[in-house]
Design a protein around this motif. Sequence first.
Motif, PDB file in Angstrom:
ATOM      1  N   ARG A   1       0.576  -1.311   0.121  1.00 38.67           N
ATOM      2  CA  ARG A   1       0.012   0.173   0.081  1.00 38.67           C
ATOM      3  C   ARG A   1       0.466   1.692   0.165  1.00 38.67           C
ATOM      4  NH1 ARG A   1      -1.924   0.346   6.697  1.00 38.67           N
ATOM      5  NH2 ARG A   1      -0.664  -1.573   6.852  1.00 38.67           N
ATOM      6  N   PRO A   2       0.109   2.136  -0.527  1.00 33.88           N
ATOM      7  CA  PRO A   2       0.902   3.365  -0.324  1.00 33.88           C
ATOM      8  C   PRO A   2       1.170   3.967   0.743  1.00 33.88           C
ATOM      9  CG  PRO A   2      -1.178   3.943  -1.205  1.00 33.88           C
ATOM     10  CD  PRO A   2      -0.818   2.546  -1.325  1.00 33.88           C
ATOM     11  N   GLN A   3       1.926   4.803   1.321  1.00 31.18           N
ATOM     12  CA  GLN A   3       1.877   5.447   2.334  1.00 31.18           C
ATOM     13  C   GLN A   3       2.619   7.037   2.254  1.00 31.18           C
ATOM     14  OE1 GLN A   3       5.020   4.476   5.679  1.00 31.18           O
ATOM     15  NE2 GLN A   3       3.387   3.836   7.111  1.00 31.18           N
TER      16      GLN A   3
ATOM     17  N   VAL B   1      -2.537  11.661 -11.236  1.00 33.87           N
ATOM     18  CA  VAL B   1      -2.523  10.811 -11.978  1.00 33.87           C
ATOM     19  C   VAL B   1      -2.773   9.512 -11.234  1.00 33.87           C
ATOM     20  CG1 VAL B   1       0.198  11.103 -12.099  1.00 33.87           C
ATOM     21  CG2 VAL B   1      -0.149   9.442  -9.920  1.00 33.87           C
ATOM     22  N   CYS B   2      -2.928   9.702  -9.659  1.00 33.26           N
ATOM     23  CA  CYS B   2      -3.347   8.605  -9.227  1.00 33.26           C
ATOM     24  C   CYS B   2      -5.550   8.025  -9.735  1.00 33.26           C
ATOM     25  CB  CYS B   2      -4.569   9.162  -8.040  1.00 33.26           C
ATOM     26  SG  CYS B   2      -5.393   7.362  -6.954  1.00 33.26           S
ATOM     27  N   LEU B   3      -6.476   6.876 -10.537  1.00 28.48           N
ATOM     28  CA  LEU B   3      -7.367   6.720 -11.314  1.00 28.48           C
ATOM     29  C   LEU B   3      -8.284   7.001 -10.847  1.00 28.48           C
ATOM     30  CD1 LEU B   3      -8.114   6.496 -14.730  1.00 28.48           C
ATOM     31  CD2 LEU B   3      -7.871   3.606 -14.012  1.00 28.48           C
ATOM     32  N   PRO B   4      -8.638   6.330  -9.826  1.00 32.12           N
ATOM     33  CA  PRO B   4      -9.841   5.835  -8.941  1.00 32.12           C
ATOM     34  C   PRO B   4     -10.581   7.256  -7.859  1.00 32.12           C
ATOM     35  CG  PRO B   4      -7.752   4.642  -8.091  1.00 32.12           C
ATOM     36  CD  PRO B   4      -6.521   4.561  -8.914  1.00 32.12           C
ATOM     37  N   ARG B   5      -8.921   8.139  -7.990  1.00 30.10           N
ATOM     38  CA  ARG B   5      -8.922   9.467  -6.701  1.00 30.10           C
ATOM     39  C   ARG B   5      -8.892   8.940  -5.136  1.00 30.10           C
ATOM     40  NH1 ARG B   5     -14.340  11.242 -10.137  1.00 30.10           N
ATOM     41  NH2 ARG B   5     -13.355  11.963 -12.346  1.00 30.10           N
ATOM     42  N   ALA B   6      -7.792   7.858  -5.290  1.00 29.77           N
ATOM     43  CA  ALA B   6      -7.551   7.350  -3.496  1.00 29.77           C
ATOM     44  C   ALA B   6      -7.184   8.756  -3.478  1.00 29.77           C
ATOM     45  CB  ALA B   6      -7.100   5.908  -4.500  1.00 29.77           C
ATOM     46  N   LEU B   7      -6.193   9.373  -3.848  1.00 29.11           N
ATOM     47  CA  LEU B   7      -5.312  10.657  -3.772  1.00 29.11           C
ATOM     48  C   LEU B   7      -6.209  12.009  -3.954  1.00 29.11           C
ATOM     49  CD1 LEU B   7      -1.758   9.070  -4.487  1.00 29.11           C
ATOM     50  CD2 LEU B   7      -2.656  10.490  -2.496  1.00 29.11           C
TER      51      LEU B   7
ATOM     52  N   VAL C   1      -6.107  14.379   0.306  1.00 29.82           N
ATOM     53  CA  VAL C   1      -5.793  12.827   1.157  1.00 29.82           C
ATOM     54  C   VAL C   1      -5.264  11.746   0.653  1.00 29.82           C
ATOM     55  CG1 VAL C   1      -8.106  11.602   2.139  1.00 29.82           C
ATOM     56  CG2 VAL C   1      -8.651  13.843   2.173  1.00 29.82           C
ATOM     57  N   LEU C   2      -5.025  10.538   1.345  1.00 26.91           N
ATOM     58  CA  LEU C   2      -4.721   9.153   1.065  1.00 26.91           C
ATOM     59  C   LEU C   2      -5.593   8.697   1.921  1.00 26.91           C
ATOM     60  CD1 LEU C   2      -3.243   7.449  -0.230  1.00 26.91           C
ATOM     61  CD2 LEU C   2      -1.917   7.212   1.012  1.00 26.91           C
ATOM     62  N   ASP C   3      -6.544   8.173   0.845  1.00 25.79           N
ATOM     63  CA  ASP C   3      -7.467   7.186   0.988  1.00 25.79           C
ATOM     64  C   ASP C   3      -7.244   5.746   0.751  1.00 25.79           C
ATOM     65  OD1 ASP C   3      -9.830   5.799   1.790  1.00 25.79           O
ATOM     66  OD2 ASP C   3     -11.859   7.014   0.596  1.00 25.79           O
TER      67      ASP C   3
ATOM     68  N   PRO D   1     -10.776   3.347  -1.493  1.00 23.07           N
ATOM     69  CA  PRO D   1     -10.560   2.929  -3.447  1.00 23.07           C
ATOM     70  C   PRO D   1      -9.182   3.155  -3.871  1.00 23.07           C
ATOM     71  CG  PRO D   1     -10.809   4.907  -2.762  1.00 23.07           C
ATOM     72  CD  PRO D   1     -10.276   5.060  -2.034  1.00 23.07           C
ATOM     73  N   CYS D   2      -8.564   3.339  -2.974  1.00 22.07           N
ATOM     74  CA  CYS D   2      -6.154   2.723  -3.573  1.00 22.07           C
ATOM     75  C   CYS D   2      -6.376   1.449  -4.405  1.00 22.07           C
ATOM     76  CB  CYS D   2      -5.592   2.916  -2.749  1.00 22.07           C
ATOM     77  SG  CYS D   2      -4.334   2.424  -3.222  1.00 22.07           S
ATOM     78  N   ILE D   3      -5.763   0.930  -5.748  1.00 17.37           N
ATOM     79  CA  ILE D   3      -5.736   0.052  -6.333  1.00 17.37           C
ATOM     80  C   ILE D   3      -4.525  -0.607  -5.813  1.00 17.37           C
ATOM     81  CG2 ILE D   3      -7.867  -0.165  -7.696  1.00 17.37           C
ATOM     82  CD1 ILE D   3      -6.125   0.870 -10.255  1.00 17.37           C
ATOM     83  N   MET D   4      -3.562   0.124  -5.113  1.00 18.01           N
ATOM     84  CA  MET D   4      -1.879  -0.132  -5.358  1.00 18.01           C
ATOM     85  C   MET D   4      -1.371  -0.160  -6.360  1.00 18.01           C
ATOM     86  SD  MET D   4      -2.939  -0.923  -2.289  1.00 18.01           S
ATOM     87  CE  MET D   4      -5.146  -1.407  -1.295  1.00 18.01           C
ATOM     88  N   CYS D   5      -1.554   0.787  -6.914  1.00 11.20           N
ATOM     89  CA  CYS D   5      -0.801   0.763  -8.466  1.00 11.20           C
ATOM     90  C   CYS D   5       0.739   1.207  -8.809  1.00 11.20           C
ATOM     91  CB  CYS D   5      -1.414   1.268  -9.679  1.00 11.20           C
ATOM     92  SG  CYS D   5      -1.939   2.970  -8.873  1.00 11.20           S
ATOM     93  N   GLY D   6       0.328   2.031  -7.649  1.00  9.86           N
ATOM     94  CA  GLY D   6       2.092   2.904  -6.894  1.00  9.86           C
ATOM     95  C   GLY D   6       1.899   3.839  -8.329  1.00  9.86           C
ATOM     96  N   LEU D   7       1.711   4.594  -8.975  1.00 14.72           N
ATOM     97  CA  LEU D   7       1.820   4.749  -9.879  1.00 14.72           C
ATOM     98  C   LEU D   7       2.004   6.473  -9.289  1.00 14.72           C
ATOM     99  CD1 LEU D   7      -1.081   4.756 -12.789  1.00 14.72           C
ATOM    100  CD2 LEU D   7       2.028   4.112 -12.966  1.00 14.72           C
ATOM    101  N   CYS D   8       1.101   6.488  -8.310  1.00 17.33           N
ATOM    102  CA  CYS D   8       1.756   7.952  -7.703  1.00 17.33           C
ATOM    103  C   CYS D   8       2.882   8.087  -6.578  1.00 17.33           C
ATOM    104  CB  CYS D   8       1.079   7.848  -6.015  1.00 17.33           C
ATOM    105  SG  CYS D   8       0.867   6.927  -5.244  1.00 17.33           S
ATOM    106  N   VAL D   9       3.825   6.990  -6.150  1.00 18.15           N
ATOM    107  CA  VAL D   9       4.638   6.828  -5.909  1.00 18.15           C
ATOM    108  C   VAL D   9       5.960   7.016  -6.558  1.00 18.15           C
ATOM    109  CG1 VAL D   9       6.713   5.195  -4.746  1.00 18.15           C
ATOM    110  CG2 VAL D   9       4.131   4.690  -4.283  1.00 18.15           C
TER     111      VAL D   9
ATOM    112  N   HIS E   1       5.408   6.777  -0.430  1.00 16.63           N
ATOM    113  CA  HIS E   1       6.519   5.382  -0.786  1.00 16.63           C
ATOM    114  C   HIS E   1       5.421   4.210  -0.872  1.00 16.63           C
ATOM    115  CE1 HIS E   1       7.151   4.763   2.729  1.00 16.63           C
ATOM    116  NE2 HIS E   1       7.274   3.037   3.147  1.00 16.63           N
ATOM    117  N   MET E   2       5.497   2.852  -1.788  1.00 18.17           N
ATOM    118  CA  MET E   2       4.937   1.730  -1.126  1.00 18.17           C
ATOM    119  C   MET E   2       5.222   1.187  -0.261  1.00 18.17           C
ATOM    120  SD  MET E   2       2.546   1.684  -3.189  1.00 18.17           S
ATOM    121  CE  MET E   2       1.549   0.618  -3.792  1.00 18.17           C
ATOM    122  N   GLN E   3       4.618   0.745   0.724  1.00 19.97           N
ATOM    123  CA  GLN E   3       5.400  -0.177   1.868  1.00 19.97           C
ATOM    124  C   GLN E   3       4.728  -1.872   1.143  1.00 19.97           C
ATOM    125  OE1 GLN E   3       2.529   0.675   6.205  1.00 19.97           O
ATOM    126  NE2 GLN E   3       4.698   1.067   6.176  1.00 19.97           N
TER     127      GLN E   3
HETATM  128  S1  SF4 Z   1      -1.589   3.137  -5.330  1.00 20.95           S
HETATM  129 FE1  SF4 Z   1      -1.858   4.151  -7.308  1.00 20.95          FE
HETATM  130  S2  SF4 Z   1      -4.392   3.699  -6.667  1.00 20.95           S
HETATM  131 FE2  SF4 Z   1      -3.183   4.152  -5.002  1.00 20.95          FE
HETATM  132  S3  SF4 Z   1      -2.729   5.916  -4.271  1.00 20.95           S
HETATM  133 FE3  SF4 Z   1      -1.558   5.817  -5.431  1.00 20.95          FE
HETATM  134  S4  SF4 Z   1      -2.333   6.200  -7.723  1.00 20.95           S
HETATM  135 FE4  SF4 Z   1      -3.983   6.017  -6.635  1.00 20.95          FE
END
Ligand code: SF4
Lengths: 516, 126
Positions: free
Chosen positions: B33-35, B53-59, B73-75, B78-86, B95-97
């Motif tokens: 998960r992103p932190q 960059v966050c597609l599901p609007r988790a950020l 807000v990082l929620d 809805p996050c899909i753990m794609c790591g694009l934000c990181v 960063h990705m934990q």
């Molecule tokens: S990991 Fe992907 S879905 Fe989750 S907050 Fe980052 S960009 Fe958005």
Amino acid sequence: MSILDWARQVRLLHPNEWEVVLTPANLTTTVEALCANPRNHFTDMFGVEMGGERQLRLLFALDSEHGWLHLVVPVTGDSPHYTSLVEVCPATLWYEREVAEECGIIPSGHPGPLHLRLPDDWPEGVYPHGGGFSWQDKIPAVAPHPVELASAPDGIVDYPLGPVRSGVVESGHYLLRTAGEELVDMRLQLFYKHRGIEKRAEGCSLLHLPLIAERISGTSAFAHSLALCEAVERAAGIEAPPRARYLRTLFAELERLYNHHGYQADLCQATGLVVGQAQFDVLKERLLRLNARLAGHRYLFGLNVPGGLSRDLTDTERQVIDEELRFQRRTFTVLEELLFRSNSHIDRLERTGTLPPELALAWGAVGPVGRAAGVDRDLRRDHPYAAYAELDFAVPLETDGDALARARLRLEEVRQSFRLIDQILGSLPSSAVRVPPEACMVRPGVSALGWVESPRGEGVHWLSFGEQRQARRYRVRTGSFANWQTFPAAVPGHNILTDFPVIEQSFGLSFAGADR
Amino acid sequence: MELGWLLRGWRTGIVTTPYPTRPDPPPQGFRGRPQLDGERCRIDDGCTVCVEVCLPRALRLETVPNGLDRRLVLDLLPCIMCGLCVQACPTGALHMQSDGELAVRSPQDAQTIVPLEMEVSSDGHI
Ligand code: SF4
Ligand code: SF4
């Protein structure tokens, strides 16, 4: 004479991808002519609305030419019609229903023009891929209008199964028509997992498209994101670097392996061979853990990106794969031998759920289901992509079309995957694994095709881009969608209690993949 | 049943792990998960790269209930753990934990919030 000489206005879009524009009036004769050659295969049919103009599009695989032919039929008017193609090409049955409900292009003379994918409470006249509909639009609520099926005649009982079932089975509904314990017919209601994935892709950038493709079907995530990325790369006129092409092949085969192990485990579960089930699940789980280590994701999400891969393989990881492969090979050989010595298992598969070869061909069965019924096709060999053209492998074929043939075929495919992975590890080119994103630029308005032989059969993705280089229309035909159409043909004459679970598992189809 | 299966099962032994009695951590590099580290985040300087960059609007940028202030807000729901934000964050605030334990007791527990400090001029206007 090949179709390419025969049609006069054929336009080359990309290497091995042609397009011909037709009028509705000469569509039937063209399809008939194409189907007359057994090396041409109907692959997909869908509707498109672009800039206010609607098109009916058909896709044929031309195996002799190693290419693809798009038939484009522009249509006009409020309720455009064309003559249904079901008579000349039975495989179009479901596709025509989909085009009608999603684009409002009507097949005259279709034998069962009902809704296919859209739910019962979908309003009439709202077309997901027509009339300027956007995925963010609110859909007006209407009262559900379910289809009433004729009730069963005397002595026949309709047995409903699903959509909610035990275990982790996906949602699908079967109406099994039985005389005593014997199945006489069945009706299939799929599409509970229809999420409008293709629609959601509209407006998405190259960065986000792989995320969408991966979610078509989790167990074929790598295959689908690969097909999508290949489509993007063709649209951009680039090729992934050699190392990326080899690594993509490697991951595609790892995906096939864990799927095929899972398949044998499920089949063992259906015949009550619990130790066999556990043993194949162990092999599968080891591969999922290997995936997590190599890709950061057990189901290989996040690896494919337009232009290559998001991460490289280190030498240590290469050794880890090599060691795991040796373990897998050793164990698999033992398990396979045990399977064939288990009469309780094999007897249940033999002559069960037979899909006759002529039906498989006519209905466009693909992948392992088709190859187990004599359809000698495999996109890896017939339309090579990634690094398959440079590698040595055989395409197994069976002709019985029963559950045993399907199980045997997948066992042989596992051996071929081992062979492929061995070769890849031994000849991995050194290069970058990704072209720089700025080099992967699609021209506005361009469209292209990507394809893949997923573990469940061929997946074909068509992608068209808009003026801002965002996806304008995304169309996915999965192997499961093609094969579900053939499934009811294998059921009649079997026992509902003992055979049906075996038939279902032996097809090994994905609901999510078909539903999209 | 074919006797070989029994033997095979016996030889395999127990392969399931004793998780959760003993930890069974995912491998290194696993996208758990992103932190979000509020200290390093440059949202105050107008950075919204991750939100874009966050597609599901988790950020997302949200207006605080007082109607004046905004916050990032990082929620994780809805996050899909794609790591694009990181990959996109220019300051390393994300960063990705590799942690795979994602359960939370309430939706609020799944949120990380970075308040946006507004510059307030001497007459009290923003
Ligand atoms: S990991 Fe992907 S879905 Fe989750 S907050 Fe980052 S960009 Fe958005
Ligand atoms: S990209 Fe990084 S620095 Fe910018 S707002 Fe997001 S977390 Fe903060």
